[in-house]
Design a protein around this motif. Structure first.
Motif, PDB file in Angstrom:
ATOM      1  N   ALA B  80       1.075   4.411   9.856  1.00 42.45           N
ATOM      2  CA  ALA B  80       2.240   4.681   9.330  1.00 42.45           C
ATOM      3  C   ALA B  80       1.941   5.963   8.402  1.00 42.45           C
ATOM      4  O   ALA B  80       2.498   6.849   8.527  1.00 42.45           O
ATOM      5  N   ARG B  81       0.664   5.640   7.705  1.00 40.50           N
ATOM      6  CA  ARG B  81       0.391   6.702   6.625  1.00 40.50           C
ATOM      7  C   ARG B  81       0.205   8.206   7.212  1.00 40.50           C
ATOM      8  O   ARG B  81       0.526   9.145   6.924  1.00 40.50           O
ATOM      9  N   ALA B  82      -0.812   7.965   8.533  1.00 39.81           N
ATOM     10  CA  ALA B  82      -0.901   9.275   9.314  1.00 39.81           C
ATOM     11  C   ALA B  82       0.125   9.993   9.715  1.00 39.81           C
ATOM     12  O   ALA B  82       0.388  11.354   9.911  1.00 39.81           O
ATOM     13  N   ALA B  83       1.360   9.198   9.964  1.00 42.07           N
ATOM     14  CA  ALA B  83       2.707   9.827  10.403  1.00 42.07           C
ATOM     15  C   ALA B  83       3.609  10.130   9.248  1.00 42.07           C
ATOM     16  O   ALA B  83       4.599  10.752   9.625  1.00 42.07           O
ATOM     17  N   GLY B  84       3.242   9.702   8.122  1.00 42.62           N
ATOM     18  CA  GLY B  84       3.886  10.116   7.047  1.00 42.62           C
ATOM     19  C   GLY B  84       5.232   9.202   6.822  1.00 42.62           C
ATOM     20  O   GLY B  84       6.065   9.704   6.398  1.00 42.62           O
ATOM     21  N   VAL B  85       5.317   8.199   7.231  1.00 44.63           N
ATOM     22  CA  VAL B  85       6.463   7.274   7.189  1.00 44.63           C
ATOM     23  C   VAL B  85       6.523   6.058   6.141  1.00 44.63           C
ATOM     24  O   VAL B  85       5.417   5.467   6.175  1.00 44.63           O
ATOM     25  N   PRO B  86       7.414   5.780   5.546  1.00 49.06           N
ATOM     26  CA  PRO B  86       7.369   4.599   4.640  1.00 49.06           C
ATOM     27  C   PRO B  86       7.163   3.184   5.378  1.00 49.06           C
ATOM     28  O   PRO B  86       7.417   3.214   6.636  1.00 49.06           O
ATOM     29  N   ILE B  87       6.860   2.388   4.624  1.00 50.85           N
ATOM     30  CA  ILE B  87       6.161   0.954   5.110  1.00 50.85           C
ATOM     31  C   ILE B  87       7.061  -0.056   4.401  1.00 50.85           C
ATOM     32  O   ILE B  87       6.920  -0.099   3.343  1.00 50.85           O
ATOM     33  N   VAL B  88       7.539  -1.042   5.200  1.00 49.81           N
ATOM     34  CA  VAL B  88       8.149  -2.109   4.337  1.00 49.81           C
ATOM     35  C   VAL B  88       7.732  -3.548   5.113  1.00 49.81           C
ATOM     36  O   VAL B  88       7.875  -3.558   6.223  1.00 49.81           O
ATOM     37  N   GLU B 104      15.003   3.759   4.269  1.00 47.79           N
ATOM     38  CA  GLU B 104      15.030   4.855   5.198  1.00 47.79           C
ATOM     39  C   GLU B 104      14.217   4.762   6.385  1.00 47.79           C
ATOM     40  O   GLU B 104      13.492   3.293   6.486  1.00 47.79           O
ATOM     41  N   PRO B 105      14.338   5.226   7.570  1.00 48.14           N
ATOM     42  CA  PRO B 105      13.642   4.910   8.916  1.00 48.14           C
ATOM     43  C   PRO B 105      12.137   5.060   8.468  1.00 48.14           C
ATOM     44  O   PRO B 105      11.716   5.923   8.053  1.00 48.14           O
ATOM     45  N   GLY B 106      11.405   3.936   9.212  1.00 50.71           N
ATOM     46  CA  GLY B 106       9.891   3.821   8.896  1.00 50.71           C
ATOM     47  C   GLY B 106       9.373   2.804   9.664  1.00 50.71           C
ATOM     48  O   GLY B 106       9.861   2.316  10.790  1.00 50.71           O
ATOM     49  N   LEU B 107       8.215   2.043   9.061  1.00 54.67           N
ATOM     50  CA  LEU B 107       7.714   1.139   9.779  1.00 54.67           C
ATOM     51  C   LEU B 107       7.921  -0.181   9.086  1.00 54.67           C
ATOM     52  O   LEU B 107       7.950  -0.156   7.865  1.00 54.67           O
ATOM     53  N   VAL B 108       8.140  -1.192   9.681  1.00 57.33           N
ATOM     54  CA  VAL B 108       8.352  -2.467   9.222  1.00 57.33           C
ATOM     55  C   VAL B 108       7.153  -3.513   9.861  1.00 57.33           C
ATOM     56  O   VAL B 108       7.061  -3.433  10.933  1.00 57.33           O
ATOM     57  N   ILE B 109       6.827  -3.980   8.993  1.00 55.77           N
ATOM     58  CA  ILE B 109       5.530  -4.980   9.187  1.00 55.77           C
ATOM     59  C   ILE B 109       5.830  -6.358   9.027  1.00 55.77           C
ATOM     60  O   ILE B 109       6.352  -6.670   7.685  1.00 55.77           O
ATOM     61  N   LEU B 218       0.433  -5.022   0.397  1.00 55.04           N
ATOM     62  CA  LEU B 218       1.176  -5.805   1.238  1.00 55.04           C
ATOM     63  C   LEU B 218       0.364  -7.210   1.198  1.00 55.04           C
ATOM     64  O   LEU B 218      -1.086  -7.134   1.689  1.00 55.04           O
ATOM     65  N   ILE B 219       0.918  -8.167   0.754  1.00 56.86           N
ATOM     66  CA  ILE B 219       0.202  -9.625   0.746  1.00 56.86           C
ATOM     67  C   ILE B 219      -0.073  -9.951   1.986  1.00 56.86           C
ATOM     68  O   ILE B 219       0.807 -10.079   2.819  1.00 56.86           O
ATOM     69  N   THR B 220      -1.278 -10.198   2.512  1.00 56.86           N
ATOM     70  CA  THR B 220      -1.748 -10.749   3.983  1.00 56.86           C
ATOM     71  C   THR B 220      -2.297 -12.208   3.919  1.00 56.86           C
ATOM     72  O   THR B 220      -2.049 -12.889   4.856  1.00 56.86           O
ATOM     73  N   GLU B 221      -2.724 -12.730   2.823  1.00 59.23           N
ATOM     74  CA  GLU B 221      -3.204 -14.127   2.610  1.00 59.23           C
ATOM     75  C   GLU B 221      -3.227 -14.695   1.259  1.00 59.23           C
ATOM     76  O   GLU B 221      -3.556 -13.738   0.158  1.00 59.23           O
ATOM     77  N   ALA B 222      -3.012 -15.746   1.214  1.00 65.91           N
ATOM     78  CA  ALA B 222      -3.107 -16.238  -0.329  1.00 65.91           C
ATOM     79  C   ALA B 222      -3.761 -17.637  -0.383  1.00 65.91           C
ATOM     80  O   ALA B 222      -3.750 -18.465   0.434  1.00 65.91           O
ATOM     81  N   ALA B 457      -0.067   4.790  -9.305  1.00 58.51           N
ATOM     82  CA  ALA B 457      -1.685   4.286  -9.208  1.00 58.51           C
ATOM     83  C   ALA B 457      -1.962   3.609  -8.116  1.00 58.51           C
ATOM     84  O   ALA B 457      -3.010   4.066  -7.158  1.00 58.51           O
ATOM     85  N   LEU B 458      -1.028   2.635  -7.785  1.00 57.77           N
ATOM     86  CA  LEU B 458      -1.293   2.127  -6.537  1.00 57.77           C
ATOM     87  C   LEU B 458      -0.705   2.376  -5.129  1.00 57.77           C
ATOM     88  O   LEU B 458      -1.366   2.238  -3.952  1.00 57.77           O
ATOM     89  N   ASP B 459       0.049   3.365  -5.161  1.00 58.38           N
ATOM     90  CA  ASP B 459       0.857   3.904  -4.175  1.00 58.38           C
ATOM     91  C   ASP B 459       1.281   5.343  -4.350  1.00 58.38           C
ATOM     92  O   ASP B 459       2.483   5.558  -4.503  1.00 58.38           O
ATOM     93  N   PRO B 460       0.232   6.175  -4.315  1.00 54.53           N
ATOM     94  CA  PRO B 460       0.440   7.656  -4.891  1.00 54.53           C
ATOM     95  C   PRO B 460       1.831   8.309  -4.107  1.00 54.53           C
ATOM     96  O   PRO B 460       1.948   9.159  -4.758  1.00 54.53           O
ATOM     97  N   HIS B 461       1.744   7.966  -2.964  1.00 52.25           N
ATOM     98  CA  HIS B 461       2.591   8.818  -2.177  1.00 52.25           C
ATOM     99  C   HIS B 461       3.830   8.186  -1.826  1.00 52.25           C
ATOM    100  O   HIS B 461       4.964   8.744  -1.225  1.00 52.25           O
ATOM    101  N   GLY B 462       4.059   6.853  -2.493  1.00 55.56           N
ATOM    102  CA  GLY B 462       5.369   6.258  -2.617  1.00 55.56           C
ATOM    103  C   GLY B 462       5.816   5.937  -1.097  1.00 55.56           C
ATOM    104  O   GLY B 462       6.925   5.810  -0.624  1.00 55.56           O
ATOM    105  N   ALA B 463       4.821   5.295  -0.419  1.00 58.73           N
ATOM    106  CA  ALA B 463       4.844   5.018   0.969  1.00 58.73           C
ATOM    107  C   ALA B 463       5.465   3.629   1.035  1.00 58.73           C
ATOM    108  O   ALA B 463       6.067   3.366   2.008  1.00 58.73           O
ATOM    109  N   LEU B 464       5.287   2.694   0.062  1.00 57.57           N
ATOM    110  CA  LEU B 464       5.458   1.240   0.183  1.00 57.57           C
ATOM    111  C   LEU B 464       6.549   1.065  -0.235  1.00 57.57           C
ATOM    112  O   LEU B 464       7.149   1.210  -1.671  1.00 57.57           O
ATOM    113  N   ASN B 465       7.634   0.475   0.522  1.00 58.64           N
ATOM    114  CA  ASN B 465       8.977  -0.189   0.325  1.00 58.64           C
ATOM    115  C   ASN B 465       9.933   1.020  -0.835  1.00 58.64           C
ATOM    116  O   ASN B 465      10.309   0.507  -1.851  1.00 58.64           O
TER     117      ASN B 465
END
Lengths: 425, 480
Positions: B80-88, B104-109, B218-222, B457-465
């Motif tokens: 998704a980052r390579a394609a430059g689309v946001p991630i939710v 906005e249209p992007g990738l949903v995980i 993105l939290i994957t495990e806790a 700092a954590l999401d410099p390109h504003g890709a996450l949600n």
């Protein structure tokens, strides 16, 4: 859920569909109740997802054939209806939608032939019986046959019994306390004729006179739930003509699927000339367990004889009893009324067994996974006996329980009661 | 209409699906190549279903990934980052602030297939992947004599990942705390596809991820803390002729030293919506119903606490009923859990608030909100974890007949009531897109600036949600 469904253009069934979509707040409480969501873990195969898909198709935003694979995977078990706090009538929605969409569908010749054969054979016990017997001989060949044929063969019992026609009138034993009309059902006459025989014996023993009105036929549920609305309407109207509700205390069914089908008549005819008749009819429809439980609760049920030894009975909730009709307590109460019987609750009890009308024939893989899971869950309670109130569940559970190597008998709730009355339990 | 305004007010107006991408976008094709068709959804009929949560519809995603491992998440994020689309990120999408609805249209995980769960009784811990259903943790732990206390109303549906992203609470939070209080360690995937393992020492970065609504990672495990269940629980229901009296009873009970495990309130409209659904015999005429559990190891203490609450309710003019059996108590709690979705019976849509106010201010706050509701054309209902001061005023409306802007305006005035009494905008449902415009009222510019620097700092390109929590920097103050 906000929508632009063109209700005016869709008529009575459109009102039913739009009302259901309106009521959904997409909260997701239905997700854990849905068998296909449990198996597949994706939103399109959940009730909430399907409601959105149906909405989009009805609004003209999504081609029907894109949504169809997900809608076809719905078992129609209505577990989501039980789980829904917003009161979405999902069952009515999917039934109406299938009726609306089926004529627009492009199906292969093979598919159409299969559906035609199912819908012709199911409501005709004689045809079904001949087919079942033929199938019995083909059973050893099953592994060599294509999957579409293997599914139904797997479900056939080892021995298909002879047809036993039910008498048009069964008098009450002793003083008459009630008079009911009885729907004999289709497939179960061929596969499990003892269900009806036991039902007539139990009712008669309790002072209930039973009439099997001439001219009755298939309840229409199979046709309705596969989208064959025109076919279904013929069957529905035939039954409305055959049964005169005012002449009976109740109209009884001993097959959960059929009983739920009969109770659906007002929705099927919503906005049409026979709607009022359908309401009067449906108001009298009861499952056999509801009717007998009313006798039990008023202290009028003839006491069954105790089981010969303590008996653990795993009770399986048929979806069309528990979810579609909301009947859960009655069959359990009847089983518990037999001295010596304990009723066991099955883990994941609300999850469909995978039978679901014609699902076994249309979605054999998912049906098989659910059947296996159901059999494992039931057997984990180590029962002496398995009881249920629906022929579809009965064949599915029996088939999967045997496949897991278990000899535990599978019976209709009324068969258990009947055996107890005869001192043979 | 500005897009962010639209997102805030038109809770269920579904943007038309045809707007987003063809049936097979380049991103979907690349993801399918990397992950295989089973884990990637690219058809419109599939993608359509990943644009909503329990409150709002957003944009149709370009592709949806259903990961089965952390490695799948990393692969998806990098593509998704390579394609430059946001991630939710998305759990079961039972959230109530628009958090999982893409703006906005992007990738949903969607994490619903990451359901690996293990219980470690010797450490009193559970390790759960993000898609594990909340209730499943307690069910798996119970045979070991342990439970996982956080119990959001959606616990049968919602996932651990979603709970942590929203820092979900639940009735037990008054005594036992919220989801974040039970996290010992987290695994998360960052905006560049890097994977990190966090504990709660040094910089509590795990604490930062919790409640960040998928905007920082993105939290994957806790790794979750488990506790032994209390041996005894007692339940009481009280009802009141006036909502403020209910809040007074709560303040009095807590001041008297009671620490109930649950203190929940619902107003008359809620009680009636639930009663229509469950037919439990709840008092339909009461203006407010209070549900209370006390629990503990020692039955005398549990009973003493229940008596303290009972006395406080009676002093505040309430009528008290103790649950005679566990079944009766369970039925009452089922009533409370069903409030939120049962409100759909009154109006098809709602704006859901999630304010928290100091307990001392509760009586005044609930009365002021009641008055705002009475003066408006909309049904306004209130319920919530009143012991925490966490209230859920809901504005119910029918978007076909009623003006969404008026709903938004009323929601804003309700938020301002909370802020005026020293409260905050969200206790457990997050800010999402629903309340992000109110952030400028609730948070001072310097603090907002700090939040923005953390995000950068954590999401410099504003890709996450994108579009969640933080208001647009140039956004004018909605109500000066």
């Amino acid at each position: 859920m906000n929508n632009d469904i063109p209700v005016q253009a869709l008529g009575g069934q459109g009102e039913i569909m739009a009302h259901a979509v309106d009521a959904c707040v997409h909260c997701g409480f239905c997700l854990p109740a849905c068998p296909t969501y449990a198996l597949l873990g994706d939103e399109m195969d959940s009730p909430r997802g399907r409601i959105v898909l149906m909405k989009e198709v009805l609004e003209g935003q999504l081609p029907l054939m894109d949504a169809a694979p997900h809608l076809d995977r719905c078992l129609g078990c209505q577990a989501c209806v039980t789980a829904c706090p917003s009161g979405v009538p999902y069952g009515e929605l999917i039934t109406a939608f299938r009726g609306w969409s089926e004529p627009q569908r492009d199906r292969s010749v093979f598919d159409r032939a299969k559906r035609w054969a199912i819908l012709k054979a199911l409501p005709a016990p004689k045809v079904f019986s001949v087919a079942a017997r033929a199938g019995q001989f083909a059973k050893p060949l099953a592994p060599a046959l294509p999957a579409a044929l293997r599914g139904p063969l797997d479900l056939l019992p080892e021995r298909v019994p002879a047809l036993q026609p039910s008498p048009a009138f069964t008098p009450s034993q002793g003083p008459r306390r009630g008079r009911v009309a009885f729907l004999v059902g289709c497939a179960q006459q061929a596969l499990a004729p003892n269900f009806n025989a036991a039902t007539l014996r139990v009712l008669s023993r309790n002072g209930i006179e039973v009439v099997i009105p001439e001219g009755q036929g298939c309840c229409g549920a199979a046709a309705l739930h596969t989208g064959a609305r025109e076919e279904a309407l013929k069957l529905v109207r035939a039954n409305l003509n055959a049964f005169q509700p005012e002449e009976f205390d109740a109209i009884l069914s001993n097959a959960a699927g059929c009983g739920a089908g009969l109770k659906e008549y007002p929705a099927v005819l919503h906005g049409e000339s026979d709607e009022a008749r359908a309401r009067a009819f449906a108001a009298k429809v009861m499952d056999i367990s509801e009717y007998l439980n009313a006798l039990l609760q008023s202290g009028d049920l003839a006491p069954p004889m105790p089981a010969r030894r303590p008996l653990n009975v795993a009770y399986h909730d048929a979806c069309h009893l528990a979810h579609a009709q909301g009947v859960r307590a009655a069959p359990r109460a009847l089983l518990r009324a037999i001295p010596g019987v304990s009723v066991l609750e099955v883990p994941e009890g609300d999850l469909c067994c995978g039978s679901a009308g014609t699902y076994n024939l249309e979605q054999p893989e998912l049906a098989g996974q659910l059947g296996q899971r159901k059999a494992q869950n039931i057997l984990s309670t180590t029962p002496d006996l398995i009881a249920s109130g629906n022929i579809g569940c009965h064949t599915q559970i029996q088939s999967h329980v045997r496949r897991q190597g278990s000899p535990v008998p599978v019976m209709h709730t009324i068969e258990v009661l009947d055996l107890a009355y005869r001192g043979e339990l | 209409m500005k897009p962010e305004k639209q997102a805030l007010t038109t809770t269920s107006r579904a943007p038309k699906p045809a707007s987003a991408g063809g049936s097979h976008s380049a991103l979907a094709a690349e993801l399918t190549r990397l992950l295989g068709p089973r884990r990637v959804l690219s058809n419109l009929s599939e993608r359509l279903n990943y644009r909503y949560d329990a409150i709002q519809f957003g944009a149709t995603p370009l592709a949806v990934v259903l990961p089965e491992s952390t490695q799948d998440v990393i692969t998806a994020v990098r593509a998704a980052r390579a394609a430059g689309v946001p991630i939710v990120g998305r759990g079961a999408a039972s959230g109530l602030s628009g958090g999982a609805a893409p703006l906005e249209p992007g990738l949903v995980i969607s994490f619903t297939r990451m359901t690996r769960l293990s219980i470690h009784p010797e450490r009193r811990e559970a390790t759960a992947q993000a898609g594990v259903v909340t209730l499943a943790v307690s069910e798996a732990a119970r045979p070991h004599g342990l439970i996982y206390p956080p119990d959001p109303a959606s616990l049968r549906t919602s996932t651990i990942g979603g709970n942590l992203a929203e820092n979900a609470g639940g009735p037990l939070c008054f005594k036992y705390g919220v989801s974040g209080d039970y996290v010992r360690a987290l695994e998360f995937v960052d905006a560049d596809g890097g994977v990190h393992h966090l504990t709660r020492d040094a910089f509590d970065l795990a604490g930062l991820l919790i409640g960040s609504e998928g905007t920082l990672g993105l939290i994957t495990e806790a790794t979750l803390r488990l506790i032994p269940p209390p041996r005894f629980t007692r339940t009481l229901m009280a009802h009141f002729p006036e909502v403020g009296a209910c809040a007074e009873a709560v303040s009095r009970a807590i001041a008297a030293g009671a620490v109930p495990s649950k203190l929940e309130f619902m107003d008359r409209a809620c009680t009636n919506a639930v009663e229509d659904y469950l037919h439990l015999g709840l008092p339909r005429e009461a203006e407010a119903v209070l549900l209370v559990d006390t629990d503990g190891e020692d039955l005398d203490t549990v009973q003493d606490e229940l008596r303290l609450v009972e006395a406080a309710c009676l002093e505040a003019g309430g009528t008290v009923r103790r649950a005679a059996t566990d079944e009766e108590g369970a039925a009452l709690w089922r009533a409370r859990r069903s409030v939120s979705p049962a409100l759909g019976r009154i109006r098809p849509q709602r704006m859901n608030e999630d304010i928290v106010v100091p307990r001392s201010a509760l009586p005044e706050v609930v009365r002021e909100i009641r008055a705002l509701g009475d003066a408006s054309p909309f049904p306004v209902v209130q319920f919530g974890h009143i012991g925490d001061g966490n209230l859920h005023p809901n504005i119910l409306f029918d978007p076909r007949r009623e003006d969404p802007h008026a709903v938004h305006d009323l929601a804003h005035r309700i938020a301002l009531v909370a802020i005026r009494h020293g409260g905050v905008l969200s206790g457990e449902h997050g800010i999402g897109s629903m309340k992000r415009e109110f952030m400028t009222d609730a948070v001072d510019p310097e603090t907002l600036g700090a939040l923005r620097r953390v995000k950068r700092a954590l999401d410099p390109h504003g890709a996450l949600n994108p579009g969640k929590i933080l208001p647009l920097e140039e956004a004018p103050h909605a109500h000066p």
